[in-house]
Design a protein around this motif. Structure first.
Motif, PDB file in Angstrom:
ATOM      1  N   PHE A   1      -3.243   3.393  -3.855  1.00 26.68           N
ATOM      2  CA  PHE A   1      -2.484   2.579  -4.795  1.00 26.68           C
ATOM      3  C   PHE A   1      -1.964   1.352  -4.066  1.00 26.68           C
ATOM      4  CE2 PHE A   1      -2.299   6.797  -6.637  1.00 26.68           C
ATOM      5  CZ  PHE A   1      -2.605   6.536  -7.961  1.00 26.68           C
ATOM      6  N   ILE A   2      -2.330   0.195  -4.568  1.00 29.00           N
ATOM      7  CA  ILE A   2      -1.873  -1.074  -4.015  1.00 29.00           C
ATOM      8  C   ILE A   2      -1.210  -1.853  -5.142  1.00 29.00           C
ATOM      9  CG2 ILE A   2      -2.534  -3.270  -2.949  1.00 29.00           C
ATOM     10  CD1 ILE A   2      -4.944  -1.816  -1.753  1.00 29.00           C
ATOM     11  N   LYS A   3       0.018  -2.277  -4.903  1.00 32.04           N
ATOM     12  CA  LYS A   3       0.716  -3.103  -5.882  1.00 32.04           C
ATOM     13  C   LYS A   3       0.753  -4.521  -5.327  1.00 32.04           C
ATOM     14  CE  LYS A   3       4.986  -3.506  -8.527  1.00 32.04           C
ATOM     15  NZ  LYS A   3       6.260  -2.847  -8.871  1.00 32.04           N
ATOM     16  N   THR A   4       0.456  -5.486  -6.168  1.00 30.21           N
ATOM     17  CA  THR A   4       0.544  -6.892  -5.769  1.00 30.21           C
ATOM     18  C   THR A   4       1.576  -7.582  -6.644  1.00 30.21           C
ATOM     19  OG1 THR A   4      -1.229  -7.561  -7.266  1.00 30.21           O
ATOM     20  CG2 THR A   4      -1.865  -6.981  -5.034  1.00 30.21           C
TER      21      THR A   4
ATOM     22  N   ASN B   1      -3.941  11.029   5.952  1.00 27.26           N
ATOM     23  CA  ASN B   1      -3.235   9.818   6.364  1.00 27.26           C
ATOM     24  C   ASN B   1      -2.077   9.429   5.461  1.00 27.26           C
ATOM     25  OD1 ASN B   1      -4.168   7.955   4.234  1.00 27.26           O
ATOM     26  ND2 ASN B   1      -6.172   8.284   5.157  1.00 27.26           N
ATOM     27  N   GLY B   2      -1.928   9.995   4.308  1.00 26.78           N
ATOM     28  CA  GLY B   2      -0.805   9.673   3.438  1.00 26.78           C
ATOM     29  C   GLY B   2      -1.086   8.549   2.457  1.00 26.78           C
ATOM     30  N   TYR B   3      -2.062   7.711   2.762  1.00 27.37           N
ATOM     31  CA  TYR B   3      -2.359   6.575   1.883  1.00 27.37           C
ATOM     32  C   TYR B   3      -3.513   6.876   0.926  1.00 27.37           C
ATOM     33  CZ  TYR B   3       0.611   4.286   5.238  1.00 27.37           C
ATOM     34  OH  TYR B   3       1.671   3.971   6.035  1.00 27.37           O
ATOM     35  N   VAL B   4      -4.390   7.793   1.298  1.00 31.95           N
ATOM     36  CA  VAL B   4      -5.541   8.145   0.463  1.00 31.95           C
ATOM     37  C   VAL B   4      -5.392   9.594   0.022  1.00 31.95           C
ATOM     38  CG1 VAL B   4      -8.057   8.325   0.345  1.00 31.95           C
ATOM     39  CG2 VAL B   4      -7.011   6.572   1.797  1.00 31.95           C
ATOM     40  N   ARG B   5      -5.353   9.800  -1.273  1.00 34.52           N
ATOM     41  CA  ARG B   5      -5.291  11.146  -1.854  1.00 34.52           C
ATOM     42  C   ARG B   5      -6.351  11.221  -2.937  1.00 34.52           C
ATOM     43  NH1 ARG B   5      -3.153  12.512   2.038  1.00 34.52           N
ATOM     44  NH2 ARG B   5      -0.991  13.087   2.323  1.00 34.52           N
TER      45      ARG B   5
ATOM     46  N   LEU C   1       0.879  -1.158   0.000  1.00 43.50           N
ATOM     47  CA  LEU C   1       0.000   0.000   0.000  1.00 43.50           C
ATOM     48  C   LEU C   1       0.920   1.213   0.000  1.00 43.50           C
ATOM     49  CD1 LEU C   1      -2.732   1.476   0.340  1.00 43.50           C
ATOM     50  CD2 LEU C   1      -2.446   1.176   2.814  1.00 43.50           C
ATOM     51  N   TYR C   2       0.858   2.010  -1.069  1.00 47.03           N
ATOM     52  CA  TYR C   2       1.783   3.117  -1.241  1.00 47.03           C
ATOM     53  C   TYR C   2       1.410   4.316  -0.379  1.00 47.03           C
ATOM     54  CZ  TYR C   2       4.214   0.916  -5.075  1.00 47.03           C
ATOM     55  OH  TYR C   2       4.978   0.067  -5.825  1.00 47.03           O
ATOM     56  N   ASP C   3       2.433   4.865   0.283  1.00 47.62           N
ATOM     57  CA  ASP C   3       2.309   6.118   1.021  1.00 47.62           C
ATOM     58  C   ASP C   3       2.489   7.237  -0.006  1.00 47.62           C
ATOM     59  OD1 ASP C   3       2.497   8.332   2.655  1.00 47.62           O
ATOM     60  OD2 ASP C   3       4.413   7.756   3.537  1.00 47.62           O
ATOM     61  N   GLN C   4       1.432   8.009  -0.226  1.00 43.86           N
ATOM     62  CA  GLN C   4       1.464   9.064  -1.239  1.00 43.86           C
ATOM     63  C   GLN C   4       1.973  10.392  -0.699  1.00 43.86           C
ATOM     64  OE1 GLN C   4      -1.978   9.042  -4.028  1.00 43.86           O
ATOM     65  NE2 GLN C   4      -2.830   7.527  -2.602  1.00 43.86           N
ATOM     66  N   SER C   5       2.391  10.419   0.579  1.00 43.52           N
ATOM     67  CA  SER C   5       2.860  11.672   1.174  1.00 43.52           C
ATOM     68  C   SER C   5       4.297  11.987   0.787  1.00 43.52           C
ATOM     69  CB  SER C   5       2.759  11.595   2.699  1.00 43.52           C
ATOM     70  OG  SER C   5       3.757  10.722   3.221  1.00 43.52           O
ATOM     71  N   GLY C   6       5.009  11.012   0.219  1.00 46.45           N
ATOM     72  CA  GLY C   6       6.409  11.212  -0.119  1.00 46.45           C
ATOM     73  C   GLY C   6       7.352  10.799   0.998  1.00 46.45           C
TER      74      GLY C   6
END
Length: 115
Positions: free
Chosen positions: A63-66, A54-58, A4-9
């Protein structure tokens, strides 16, 4: 493996993985309306995703990579693997992963001391 990608950088990605027990009925052809649940039971708390900023939802997007069938890949390589650009062709990603694994092996080998 799931990321689960942290979109906050800040790079605080949530990464977890599991290996299925192929003898479990969770991974067999369904005999009822649904199979038994199996996998990662506590990947991330829903309350974490519901928090403001929260950094995960923008923009209502996560974004989830499997990645499936990682074979014998060392788990310490997973953060590197998930940092690769997903737009790169798979064969390029595989080559980069192999090169990174080789670099790590070389770093672990004792360096000869100069005389």
């Amino acid at each position: 493996s799931f990321c689960l990608y942290d979109q906050s950088g800040e790079g605080k990605h949530v990464i977890d993985s599991f290996r299925p027990d192929i003898t479990s009925n969770s991974f067999q052809r369904p005999q009822f309306d649904m199979n038994s649940a199996s996998g990662i039971s506590k990947f991330i708390l829903l309350s974490t995703l519901e928090q403001e900023n929260n950094g995960y939802v923008r923009d209502d997007t996560i974004f989830i990579k499997t990645m499936v069938d990682m074979g014998d890949m060392n788990k310490t390589l997973l953060p590197y693997v998930f940092s690769l650009n997903p737009g790169l062709p798979i064969y390029v990603q595989q080559m980069m992963i192999k090169q990174e694994a080789e670099r790590r092996v070389q770093r672990q080998q004792p360096q000869p001391s100069g005389a």
